[in-house]
Structures are given as C-alpha cells and as structure tokens.
Write a protein that holds these residues in place. Sequence first.
Motif: not given
Ligand code: F6R
Length: 366
Positions: A104-111, A245-247
């Motif tokens: 699962v990844s929003q960006s699709g680029e998480t290493a 936490k993050e913001i």
């Molecule tokens: C928190 C946040 C990060 C991402 C994480 C994974 O708000 O944005 O914790 O969720 O870096 O990123 P993706 O989903 O792009 O793999």
Amino acid sequence: EKNGFDTFMLKEIHEQPRAYRDTMRGRIDEANQSVVLPGMHLTDEQARDVRHIQMVACGTAYHAALVGKTVIERLTRIPVEVDLASEYRYRMPVVPDHTLVIAVSQSGETADTLAAMKEAKERGARVMAITNVVGSSVAREAEDVLFTLAGPEIAVASTKAYTSQLIAFYLLALRMAEARGTIDKVMLVEMLALLERLPVQVEEMLQRLQPIEQLAHQITRHEHLFFIGRGLDYSVAMEASLKLKEISYIHSEAYAAGELKHGSLALIEEGTPVIALATDERLLEKTISNIKEVKARGAYVIGIALEGNMELAKTADHVIYVPHTHALLTPAVAVIPLQLLAYYTATLRGNDVDKPRNLAKSVTVE
Ligand code: F6R
C-alpha cells in the motif's frame, strides 16, 4: 489552486467525499450488486486459492493496511499479517505457498515498500498494489493494481489518500468475499449501499465539524497526549496520533485501550488529554471502563462515538459524534474529525501545516 482553502491539507480533507466517489466509480456493478475491479488480473479462481495475505507499507499507508487486515479477515476469513515495509524487507519473512502480498503506497515511490515487494516476489508471492499514482514504481512492480484515484495529494500529511485506501480495501475485501463465497448476498447488498452512502455522510459531517477548532484550544498547550481505542478504533487511533504528531509536533501515542494499564497509565496526570475512540458498539463497555480509569487519574477526555450514543457523554468531557454505518466502514468516518483536530491544533501553534519540519512527501531513500 487551493480552491479557497487556506492550505492544501484543509482542501484535501474536504475533498474526501469526492475521493470516495472516485475510488468507487465504475467498481460497483449496480445491476448485479457486485464489485468489479477491472485493473486486476486476479481471477475468482485465484482469489479462492489465496491462503495467506501479507501487507507491507509505511506510515499512514501502514495504518490503512491495519484496517484492511481487519476487514479482509472478517469478510474472507483469510489470515492477514501486516508489516512495516522497512521491517519486512530485512526480517527474512516466511512466505508460504498461496500467499498474496499487498503493498500500500500513496506515492508508489516509497523505497522500503518497493524493496519489500521485491523481497516478497523473490520468495514466491503474488504481489498486488494499492496506490494512488498511475505509472508509479509500485504500480509497475505489482501483478495486480488497485488505484485509489484520490487525485494528487500535495500536503505532506496524508488525508484523502488514507481514506481512499480504506475504500479500496472495502472493495477488494468484498470482491474476494464474493469470489470465495464467504459473504451472503443480503450482507453484500447492504454493505454496498452503506459504502455508497459514505460520501454524503462525510459531506454532512464536514459541515458540522466547525466546533473542532474550539476543541483544539484544549490540547494545543499540552506536550503529550494519548489516543486509545479497541479493534478498528485502535487502528484509527494510530493514524490520528501520527497525524497530530507530524503537523502539531505534540508528542502523542496510540494505545490499545486494554493495554493502558500494563504501563502507560502511569503517564496520565491531571489534565493529560486522552482521545478515546469508542465507535465499536461490541466493545463499547470495555472502552468506557478504560475511559473511567483515565478519568479517575485526572485525564481530560475527548470521546469519539456514533451518533445517538448516550453512554460516552456520561464519562467523557467532550464527545464528537460520527454517523452510523456498518462497523467495518466506521474508520472512513471516524478519522475525519481527528484529521481536523490535528489540523486546527497545528494551525493554532502557528506551524506550516502543509510542509511539516523534517518531513518529505515521498520517501524515495531508505
Ligand atoms: C503521513 C504520511 C507518511 C506516508 C508514508 C508512506 O501523513 O504521509 O507516513 O504515509 O511516508 O508514503 P506512501 O504512501 O507514499 O508510500
């Protein structure tokens, strides 16, 4: 391009009803009351063949996977493990035959997520992705892709990407349950109807959540606080805690409510804010007894409850109500006020909400 909103984050929070519709669009066959996932190659027969599911993700996407685990297990009875991608890739994971791995990844680029997918493939798993970005590395690495179609997310803190991942999991779980015959038609029809009602429910809720800005004043001067919950409420608590936490840069911890008395209760003192999620009616009494425990130590309790619930208001200092839906779908409504609470708390502290310190939107290095 912020469409009249002060920040991208606030805009993206308000885009969630639309994102829910976009994630569902074309995937619910109204005539047959069935889920169709055109981008997926996994056949019904292959879906029936899956014996284990492992999920890998980071951060907010990991929290979406935790919800996905509960939903898939409940609807299909396939056992699901969820791993942080950075752990999975190095822990020499056991991948039995007939394992489906879902990244699962929003960006699709998480290493780390990409590396975990490669590790899973090498160990013989079929790899599926839930991602927001068409053509991303994660999408290309996977055999099956379920796009969340939430639209671009600019704010570093993820909101609509998280909730659209939840919608994607609901669709996937229902599809697999149909294929495996683990859901009856009556329940399927009911869940589809409730799923399709979510966007309107979230729209209505967003219109009446203005008072959360006032509530943020109650926590903004604190340096640490707790989120507690059980079951799906615990998974949402983890996401709410990360968001805060993050913001806001306030330290917070999400705790399984039943685990508090095994240590962290020692940290509760006069005025410590505790945000208690209690939307699961099956576990309500248990969570209420945990709320009483923290109240007895002086905590200031903000409860999250379903509309019509009379119980929580008797113990909590303040209650935020979220609309009724199926218990498995509740995370898709319960997280929204907590996104706003994090947002307003950070704003009151004068932080740059869209670009929190030290963080990047896409973590392409380890
Ligand atoms: C928190 C946040 C990060 C991402 C994480 C994974 O708000 O944005 O914790 O969720 O870096 O990123 P993706 O989903 O792009 O793999």
